[in-house]
Scaffold this motif. Structure first.
Motif, PDB file in Angstrom:
ATOM      1  N   ALA A 166      43.460  34.564  22.914  1.00  0.00           N
ATOM      2  CA  ALA A 166      43.820  33.828  21.700  1.00  0.00           C
ATOM      3  C   ALA A 166      45.024  32.934  21.992  1.00  0.00           C
ATOM      4  N   THR A 167      45.062  31.791  21.336  1.00  0.00           N
ATOM      5  CA  THR A 167      46.083  30.782  21.637  1.00  0.00           C
ATOM      6  C   THR A 167      47.511  31.306  21.461  1.00  0.00           C
ATOM      7  N   THR A 168      47.764  32.020  20.363  1.00  0.00           N
ATOM      8  CA  THR A 168      49.135  32.465  20.079  1.00  0.00           C
ATOM      9  C   THR A 168      49.663  33.432  21.135  1.00  0.00           C
ATOM     10  N   PRO A 169      48.974  34.550  21.421  1.00  0.00           N
ATOM     11  CA  PRO A 169      49.503  35.434  22.466  1.00  0.00           C
ATOM     12  C   PRO A 169      49.538  34.785  23.846  1.00  0.00           C
ATOM     13  N   LYS A 170      48.584  33.932  24.131  1.00  0.00           N
ATOM     14  CA  LYS A 170      48.567  33.241  25.425  1.00  0.00           C
ATOM     15  C   LYS A 170      49.815  32.379  25.589  1.00  0.00           C
ATOM     16  N   ASN A 171      50.170  31.633  24.555  1.00  0.00           N
ATOM     17  CA  ASN A 171      51.372  30.797  24.606  1.00  0.00           C
ATOM     18  C   ASN A 171      52.635  31.661  24.659  1.00  0.00           C
ATOM     19  N   GLU A 172      52.626  32.795  23.932  1.00  0.00           N
ATOM     20  CA  GLU A 172      53.767  33.715  23.971  1.00  0.00           C
ATOM     21  C   GLU A 172      53.990  34.233  25.384  1.00  0.00           C
ATOM     22  N   MET A 173      52.919  34.601  26.049  1.00  0.00           N
ATOM     23  CA  MET A 173      53.018  35.142  27.408  1.00  0.00           C
ATOM     24  C   MET A 173      53.498  34.086  28.389  1.00  0.00           C
ATOM     25  N   LYS A 174      52.956  32.884  28.280  1.00  0.00           N
ATOM     26  CA  LYS A 174      53.386  31.802  29.165  1.00  0.00           C
ATOM     27  C   LYS A 174      54.866  31.487  28.971  1.00  0.00           C
ATOM     28  N   ASN A 175      55.297  31.479  27.724  1.00  0.00           N
ATOM     29  CA  ASN A 175      56.700  31.230  27.421  1.00  0.00           C
ATOM     30  C   ASN A 175      57.584  32.338  27.989  1.00  0.00           C
ATOM     31  N   GLU A 176      57.095  33.578  27.914  1.00  0.00           N
ATOM     32  CA  GLU A 176      57.832  34.723  28.464  1.00  0.00           C
ATOM     33  C   GLU A 176      58.029  34.560  29.969  1.00  0.00           C
ATOM     34  N   LEU A 177      56.999  34.133  30.667  1.00  0.00           N
ATOM     35  CA  LEU A 177      57.081  33.959  32.117  1.00  0.00           C
ATOM     36  C   LEU A 177      58.039  32.834  32.499  1.00  0.00           C
ATOM     37  N   ARG A 178      58.050  31.756  31.716  1.00  0.00           N
ATOM     38  CA  ARG A 178      58.981  30.653  31.998  1.00  0.00           C
ATOM     39  C   ARG A 178      60.421  31.051  31.683  1.00  0.00           C
TER      40      ARG A 178
ATOM     41  N   LYS B 188      57.721  43.376  29.420  1.00  0.00           N
ATOM     42  CA  LYS B 188      56.931  42.282  28.848  1.00  0.00           C
ATOM     43  C   LYS B 188      56.560  41.270  29.929  1.00  0.00           C
ATOM     44  N   TYR B 189      57.480  41.032  30.842  1.00  0.00           N
ATOM     45  CA  TYR B 189      57.212  40.078  31.923  1.00  0.00           C
ATOM     46  C   TYR B 189      56.067  40.587  32.789  1.00  0.00           C
ATOM     47  N   ARG B 190      56.117  41.867  33.145  1.00  0.00           N
ATOM     48  CA  ARG B 190      55.053  42.444  33.976  1.00  0.00           C
ATOM     49  C   ARG B 190      53.705  42.380  33.261  1.00  0.00           C
ATOM     50  N   VAL B 191      53.705  42.741  31.977  1.00  0.00           N
ATOM     51  CA  VAL B 191      52.459  42.778  31.211  1.00  0.00           C
ATOM     52  C   VAL B 191      51.909  41.366  31.003  1.00  0.00           C
ATOM     53  N   ALA B 192      52.787  40.402  30.706  1.00  0.00           N
ATOM     54  CA  ALA B 192      52.335  39.015  30.516  1.00  0.00           C
ATOM     55  C   ALA B 192      51.673  38.490  31.784  1.00  0.00           C
ATOM     56  N   SER B 193      52.283  38.749  32.931  1.00  0.00           N
ATOM     57  CA  SER B 193      51.700  38.280  34.194  1.00  0.00           C
ATOM     58  C   SER B 193      50.352  38.952  34.444  1.00  0.00           C
TER      59      SER B 193
END
Length: 317
Positions: free
Chosen positions: A277-289, A258-263
């Motif tokens: 979209a706002t929801t997946p974008k925020n999910e990905m940013k949260n995953e990276l943090r 998930k980290y690789r895919v989010a980045s």
């Protein structure tokens, strides 16, 4: 189609005119011949249909549909498959003469899932990576899932595995037709729910030919953001839930993936000015943090993989 056939090979085809004849030759060379082949032409626009019409083999059955994607094509193939075991090779790859035999000989009512090694090759036939299973079998599903999901592990593709058809039919296991990247992983996880033992074949009987224009590789050479890329993130979220239900624990390798895919998705959305979209974008940013330390200091990804991810993070900020 016969009720007595032992193995069903289910193969979707989209614009496969370059590969059909060669793949049929490899099937004729198989040391195990008790199989049927279900070919599904997924709305090809080249000469695939003409080539399929000329096949003269009573074990090969051809079905046609409008272009609906690989998941839909495989679901149609499953409906018509009558074998005890299901195997899902790809038309543009290569199989050894013992490919079917080794997968089937290791199958049993106890194991219910077998997998083999594989080789990654480029289009010129050069071997880039070879995987040979280290363990003879798995009884812990989470260990198997982690070894399957990790980079250059067992692999989440279908082509190096054999499934028991009865489990698929009885439990109505199908491919998610709304997912175009990660559908294989979801299918395998749905199947694993009914499996207690997984057995390996310590041979690299399958050669996966890297396709620069394939769904998994096109992002690096793309000129625009593809909507279909988003399905990989959705697939991983679904995979997380399936694993928690099945194992009562999360998979560390799914977290790293998930980290690789989010980045990757955040990087390419910025590069191509795509409005995620706002929801997946925020999910990905949260995953990276949240998993920065876990990924860079605890994952077993190769240094060059981590370096690529880190560069994407820098360009995303």
């Amino acid at each position: 189609m016969s009720n007595n056939v032992l193995v069903s090979l289910i193969i979707p085809i989209y614009n496969g005119e370059k590969y059909i004849n060669n793949f049929l030759k490899m099937l004729k060379l198989q040391s195990f011949q008790e199989f049927e082949v279900i070919l599904v032409n997924d709305g090809s626009t080249d000469k695939t249909a003409d080539l399929l019409k000329n096949i003269d083999d009573e074990r090969i059955f051809v079905f046609y549909q409008e272009n609906k994607g690989v998941s839909s094509a495989r679901n149609l193939g499953i409906k018509h498959a009558s074998g005890k075991f299901f195997i899902f090779p790809d038309i543009d790859d290569q199989i050894s003469e013992s490919y079917i035999k080794n997968l089937v000989n290791c199958q049993s009512e106890i194991s219910r899932l077998t997998f083999s090694g594989y080789v990654e090759k480029n289009r010129d036939g050069k071997s880039l990576f070879k995987y040979i299973p280290k363990k003879n079998f798995y009884q812990n599903k989470l260990y198997f899932i982690d070894d399957m999901v990790k980079h250059h592990g067992i692999c989440t593709a279908l082509w190096n595995k054999a499934f028991l058809g009865e489990i698929i039919r009885k439990n109505k296991i199908t491919f998610d037709e709304n997912i175009s990247i990660g559908e294989d992983l979801l299918f395998i996880l749905s199947y694993l729910y009914y499996v207690n033992r997984i057995v390996s074949v310590k041979e690299a009987d399958y050669s996966y030919i890297l396709n620069p224009s394939g769904a998994m590789n096109v992002s690096n050479s793309a000129f625009s953001y593809k909507e279909s890329w988003n399905s990989e993130w959705n697939a991983l979220k679904k995979a997380e839930n399936l694993i928690l239900i099945m194992c009562n624990k999360p998979s560390t390798q799914i977290t790293y993936k998930k980290y690789r895919v989010a980045s990757k998705l955040l990087y390419f959305s910025k590069k191509f000015n795509y409005n995620l979209a706002t929801t997946p974008k925020n999910e990905m940013k949260n995953e990276l943090r949240k998993n920065f330390v876990n990924y860079f200091f605890r994952s077993n990804d190769e240094f060059r993989m981590k370096l690529r991810v880190f560069k994407r993070l820098l360009r995303t900020i």
